[in-house]
Motif scaffolding. Structure first.
Motif, PDB file in Angstrom:
ATOM      1  N   TYR A  10     -40.536   5.237 -10.035  1.00  0.00           N
ATOM      2  CA  TYR A  10     -39.252   5.213 -10.739  1.00  0.00           C
ATOM      3  C   TYR A  10     -39.415   5.863 -12.102  1.00  0.00           C
ATOM      4  CZ  TYR A  10     -37.434   1.775  -7.404  1.00  0.00           C
ATOM      5  OH  TYR A  10     -37.015   1.146  -6.258  1.00  0.00           O
ATOM      6  N   TYR A  11     -38.419   6.666 -12.485  1.00  0.00           N
ATOM      7  CA  TYR A  11     -38.281   7.079 -13.889  1.00  0.00           C
ATOM      8  C   TYR A  11     -37.136   6.233 -14.422  1.00  0.00           C
ATOM      9  CZ  TYR A  11     -40.936  11.392 -12.851  1.00  0.00           C
ATOM     10  OH  TYR A  11     -41.886  12.314 -12.492  1.00  0.00           O
ATOM     11  N   GLY A  12     -37.418   5.166 -15.126  1.00  0.00           N
ATOM     12  CA  GLY A  12     -36.347   4.243 -15.502  1.00  0.00           C
ATOM     13  C   GLY A  12     -35.719   3.697 -14.237  1.00  0.00           C
ATOM     14  N   LYS A  13     -34.417   3.903 -14.050  1.00  0.00           N
ATOM     15  CA  LYS A  13     -33.751   3.411 -12.838  1.00  0.00           C
ATOM     16  C   LYS A  13     -33.768   4.440 -11.716  1.00  0.00           C
ATOM     17  CE  LYS A  13     -30.711  -0.100 -14.686  1.00  0.00           C
ATOM     18  NZ  LYS A  13     -29.507  -0.260 -15.506  1.00  0.00           N
ATOM     19  N   PHE A  14     -34.169   5.668 -12.062  1.00  0.00           N
ATOM     20  CA  PHE A  14     -34.124   6.742 -11.061  1.00  0.00           C
ATOM     21  C   PHE A  14     -35.300   6.639 -10.093  1.00  0.00           C
ATOM     22  CE2 PHE A  14     -35.036  11.012  -9.519  1.00  0.00           C
ATOM     23  CZ  PHE A  14     -33.815  11.339  -8.955  1.00  0.00           C
ATOM     24  N   HIS A  15     -34.982   6.591  -8.798  1.00  0.00           N
ATOM     25  CA  HIS A  15     -35.982   6.395  -7.752  1.00  0.00           C
ATOM     26  C   HIS A  15     -36.507   7.768  -7.290  1.00  0.00           C
ATOM     27  CE1 HIS A  15     -36.962   3.647  -4.044  1.00  0.00           C
ATOM     28  NE2 HIS A  15     -38.031   4.140  -4.616  1.00  0.00           N
ATOM     29  N   ALA A  16     -37.624   8.206  -7.842  1.00  0.00           N
ATOM     30  CA  ALA A  16     -38.088   9.583  -7.625  1.00  0.00           C
ATOM     31  C   ALA A  16     -38.967   9.738  -6.386  1.00  0.00           C
ATOM     32  CB  ALA A  16     -38.845  10.078  -8.863  1.00  0.00           C
ATOM     33  N   LEU A  17     -39.767   8.705  -6.050  1.00  0.00           N
ATOM     34  CA  LEU A  17     -40.579   8.736  -4.822  1.00  0.00           C
ATOM     35  C   LEU A  17     -40.297   7.473  -4.037  1.00  0.00           C
ATOM     36  CD1 LEU A  17     -44.099   9.989  -6.076  1.00  0.00           C
ATOM     37  CD2 LEU A  17     -42.267  11.351  -5.035  1.00  0.00           C
ATOM     38  N   GLY A  34     -39.299  21.711  -0.174  1.00  0.00           N
ATOM     39  CA  GLY A  34     -38.125  20.848  -0.287  1.00  0.00           C
ATOM     40  C   GLY A  34     -37.275  21.294  -1.456  1.00  0.00           C
ATOM     41  N   PRO A  35     -36.015  20.826  -1.481  1.00  0.00           N
ATOM     42  CA  PRO A  35     -35.114  21.263  -2.542  1.00  0.00           C
ATOM     43  C   PRO A  35     -35.596  20.842  -3.927  1.00  0.00           C
ATOM     44  CG  PRO A  35     -33.969  19.870  -0.916  1.00  0.00           C
ATOM     45  CD  PRO A  35     -35.401  19.902  -0.539  1.00  0.00           C
ATOM     46  N   SER A  36     -35.087  21.524  -4.931  1.00  0.00           N
ATOM     47  CA  SER A  36     -35.385  21.178  -6.313  1.00  0.00           C
ATOM     48  C   SER A  36     -34.951  19.734  -6.574  1.00  0.00           C
ATOM     49  CB  SER A  36     -34.629  22.146  -7.220  1.00  0.00           C
ATOM     50  OG  SER A  36     -34.897  21.839  -8.544  1.00  0.00           O
ATOM     51  N   GLY A  37     -35.798  18.981  -7.275  1.00  0.00           N
ATOM     52  CA  GLY A  37     -35.455  17.598  -7.600  1.00  0.00           C
ATOM     53  C   GLY A  37     -35.818  16.601  -6.512  1.00  0.00           C
ATOM     54  N   SER A  38     -36.529  17.046  -5.468  1.00  0.00           N
ATOM     55  CA  SER A  38     -36.829  16.141  -4.355  1.00  0.00           C
ATOM     56  C   SER A  38     -38.092  15.306  -4.579  1.00  0.00           C
ATOM     57  CB  SER A  38     -36.928  16.931  -3.048  1.00  0.00           C
ATOM     58  OG  SER A  38     -37.898  17.936  -3.132  1.00  0.00           O
ATOM     59  N   GLY A  39     -38.811  15.546  -5.683  1.00  0.00           N
ATOM     60  CA  GLY A  39     -39.971  14.718  -6.001  1.00  0.00           C
ATOM     61  C   GLY A  39     -41.312  15.387  -5.726  1.00  0.00           C
ATOM     62  N   LYS A  40     -41.306  16.661  -5.387  1.00  0.00           N
ATOM     63  CA  LYS A  40     -42.553  17.372  -5.050  1.00  0.00           C
ATOM     64  C   LYS A  40     -43.520  17.376  -6.224  1.00  0.00           C
ATOM     65  CE  LYS A  40     -40.420  21.265  -4.223  1.00  0.00           C
ATOM     66  NZ  LYS A  40     -39.060  20.885  -4.649  1.00  0.00           N
ATOM     67  N   SER A  41     -43.001  17.788  -7.369  1.00  0.00           N
ATOM     68  CA  SER A  41     -43.835  17.872  -8.562  1.00  0.00           C
ATOM     69  C   SER A  41     -44.323  16.484  -8.978  1.00  0.00           C
ATOM     70  CB  SER A  41     -43.036  18.527  -9.686  1.00  0.00           C
ATOM     71  OG  SER A  41     -43.792  18.613 -10.836  1.00  0.00           O
ATOM     72  N   THR A  42     -43.450  15.516  -8.906  1.00  0.00           N
ATOM     73  CA  THR A  42     -43.821  14.131  -9.244  1.00  0.00           C
ATOM     74  C   THR A  42     -44.965  13.656  -8.349  1.00  0.00           C
ATOM     75  OG1 THR A  42     -41.581  13.630  -9.986  1.00  0.00           O
ATOM     76  CG2 THR A  42     -42.973  11.752  -9.371  1.00  0.00           C
ATOM     77  N   MET A  43     -44.855  13.914  -7.046  1.00  0.00           N
ATOM     78  CA  MET A  43     -45.895  13.495  -6.105  1.00  0.00           C
ATOM     79  C   MET A  43     -47.226  14.128  -6.490  1.00  0.00           C
ATOM     80  SD  MET A  43     -47.738  14.425  -3.236  1.00  0.00           S
ATOM     81  CE  MET A  43     -46.922  15.805  -2.446  1.00  0.00           C
ATOM     82  N   LEU A  50     -51.056  12.593 -14.141  1.00  0.00           N
ATOM     83  CA  LEU A  50     -50.062  13.041 -15.119  1.00  0.00           C
ATOM     84  C   LEU A  50     -48.821  12.158 -15.070  1.00  0.00           C
ATOM     85  CD1 LEU A  50     -50.282  16.939 -14.868  1.00  0.00           C
ATOM     86  CD2 LEU A  50     -50.831  15.540 -16.859  1.00  0.00           C
ATOM     87  N   GLU A  51     -48.612  11.515 -13.912  1.00  0.00           N
ATOM     88  CA  GLU A  51     -47.565  10.493 -13.791  1.00  0.00           C
ATOM     89  C   GLU A  51     -48.210   9.264 -13.161  1.00  0.00           C
ATOM     90  OE1 GLU A  51     -44.571  10.745 -14.903  1.00  0.00           O
ATOM     91  OE2 GLU A  51     -44.155  12.903 -14.976  1.00  0.00           O
ATOM     92  N   THR A  52     -47.740   8.089 -13.547  1.00  0.00           N
ATOM     93  CA  THR A  52     -48.244   6.868 -12.913  1.00  0.00           C
ATOM     94  C   THR A  52     -47.291   6.468 -11.787  1.00  0.00           C
ATOM     95  OG1 THR A  52     -46.978   5.567 -14.491  1.00  0.00           O
ATOM     96  CG2 THR A  52     -49.285   5.976 -15.027  1.00  0.00           C
TER      97      THR A  52
HETATM   98  P1  ADP Z   1     -39.222  18.757  -7.612  1.00  0.00           P
HETATM   99  O1  ADP Z   1     -40.625  19.086  -7.980  1.00  0.00           O
HETATM  100  O2  ADP Z   1     -39.056  18.536  -6.135  1.00  0.00           O
HETATM  101  O3  ADP Z   1     -38.240  19.743  -8.145  1.00  0.00           O
HETATM  102  P2  ADP Z   1     -39.495  16.610  -9.500  1.00  0.00           P
HETATM  103  O4  ADP Z   1     -40.600  15.750  -9.025  1.00  0.00           O
HETATM  104  O5  ADP Z   1     -39.773  17.559 -10.611  1.00  0.00           O
HETATM  105  O6  ADP Z   1     -38.852  17.361  -8.253  1.00  0.00           O
HETATM  106  O7  ADP Z   1     -38.298  15.691  -9.948  1.00  0.00           O
HETATM  107  C1  ADP Z   1     -37.724  14.710  -9.090  1.00  0.00           C
HETATM  108  C2  ADP Z   1     -36.602  14.028  -9.833  1.00  0.00           C
HETATM  109  O8  ADP Z   1     -37.151  13.229 -10.862  1.00  0.00           O
HETATM  110  C3  ADP Z   1     -35.629  14.987 -10.510  1.00  0.00           C
HETATM  111  O9  ADP Z   1     -34.327  14.449 -10.366  1.00  0.00           O
HETATM  112  C4  ADP Z   1     -36.070  14.990 -11.959  1.00  0.00           C
HETATM  113  O10 ADP Z   1     -34.998  15.251 -12.828  1.00  0.00           O
HETATM  114  C5  ADP Z   1     -36.608  13.587 -12.130  1.00  0.00           C
HETATM  115  N1  ADP Z   1     -37.679  13.552 -13.148  1.00  0.00           N
HETATM  116  C6  ADP Z   1     -38.824  14.262 -13.126  1.00  0.00           C
HETATM  117  N2  ADP Z   1     -39.587  13.966 -14.195  1.00  0.00           N
HETATM  118  C7  ADP Z   1     -38.885  13.057 -14.899  1.00  0.00           C
HETATM  119  C8  ADP Z   1     -39.142  12.356 -16.090  1.00  0.00           C
HETATM  120  N3  ADP Z   1     -40.267  12.526 -16.797  1.00  0.00           N
HETATM  121  N4  ADP Z   1     -38.199  11.478 -16.516  1.00  0.00           N
HETATM  122  C9  ADP Z   1     -37.062  11.270 -15.819  1.00  0.00           C
HETATM  123  N5  ADP Z   1     -36.766  11.899 -14.664  1.00  0.00           N
HETATM  124  C10 ADP Z   1     -37.670  12.782 -14.217  1.00  0.00           C
END
Ligand code: ADP
Ligand code: ADP
Length: 227
Positions: A10-17, A34-43, A50-52
């Motif tokens: 979660y990023y705050g309330k946003f469920h990213a993975l 996958g589409p932009s914003g799908s969580g690829k980079s986060t994973m 770099l992210e917990t």
């Molecule tokens: P992708 O790599 O698939 O484009 P990301 O992992 O970059 O996706 O992001 C997934 C979602 O998490 C996006 O909606 C993005 O805005 C949000 N997000 C990414 N990093 C942060 C962050 N540090 N704080 C809040 N939201 C974030």
């Protein structure tokens, strides 16, 4: 080598993975699409700390990265990363960019670090630029140097986060060629990319993410792209 078990982020309330279960094996080239914003980079970023993660387990070589015995510095030795925007040190020469971490972190001597850097820079075709500063070079050249820097730590796996997305079209081929060569040499790689040609040609496996979930995880790469 790398295992996600019921991982949530979660990023705050946003469920990213959302309930990520993935097992990356040694020697595999995995392309994550996958589409932009799908969580690829986060994973990807959770793998080198770099992210917990918010919950679940992430094991690297069997060690839970949230456990006491895991050390971020140890993980980063084994997990190299190449970023979209290269992230080279602007005030260091190309050669220094490569040798810095091996000397500091692996305690290599300057001679040893320089020898490794020479081999790597020759491999990516950038040895003649060893005394240049990053700002003097094109994006494609900087990215090849960033790959060499990633390899200098002799990581078990190299992560790529959209390595060609910030490049001018004419630079993309050179960077993909370096990545293909690494893949053919058996390097373990996890690559987030929009380059479908690369995925089709090089990937052992394709992971498709959407809206924070893994929707497909396929070793039938050719079939995947036909559907
Ligand atoms: P992708 O790599 O698939 O484009 P990301 O992992 O970059 O996706 O992001 C997934 C979602 O998490 C996006 O909606 C993005 O805005 C949000 N997000 C990414 N990093 C942060 C962050 N540090 N704080 C809040 N939201 C974030
Ligand atoms: P890059 O693709 O070069 O990593 P991004 O725009 O994806 O650039 O992200 C840059 C940084 O901003 C990352 O650290 C990411 O976690 C953070 N970030 C991305 N989306 C958000 C968001 N919605 N809110 C806060 N931070 C974000």
């Amino acid at each position: 080598m790398i295992e996600f078990k019921n991982v949530e982020k979660y990023y705050g309330k946003f469920h990213a993975l959302k309930n990520i279960n993935l097992h990356f094996e040694k020697g595999e080239v995995v392309v994550v699409i996958g589409p932009s914003g799908s969580g690829k980079s986060t994973m990807l970023r959770t793998i080198n700390g770099l992210e917990t993660i918010s919950s679940g387990e992430l094991l690297i070589d069997g060690v839970n990265i949230r456990s006491k015995e895991s050390k971020l510095s140890e993980i980063r030795k084994n997990v190299g990363m190449v970023f979209q925007h290269f992230n080279l040190y602007p005030n260091k020469t190309v050669l220094e960019n490569i040798t810095l971490a091996p000397m500091k972190v692996l305690k290599q001597s300057e001679t040893e670090a320089n020898d490794t850097a020479e081999k790597l820079l020759k491999r990516v075709g950038m040895w003649d630029k060893k005394d240049s500063y990053p700002s003097m070079l094109s994006g494609g050249q900087q990215q090849r140097i960033a790959i060499a820097r990633g390899l200098a730590m002799k990581p078990e796996v190299l992560l790529f986060d959209e390595p060609t997305s910030a490049l001018d079209p004419e630079m993309i081929g050179d960077v993909l060629d370096v990545m293909k060569k690494l893949a053919n040499e058996g390097m373990s790689m996890i690559v987030v990319t929009h380059e479908m040609g690369f995925a089709r040609e090089v990937a052992d496996r394709v992971v498709f993410m959407a809206d924070g979930e893994v929707l497909e995880d396929s070793r039938n790469v050719v079939e995947f792209f036909e559907n």
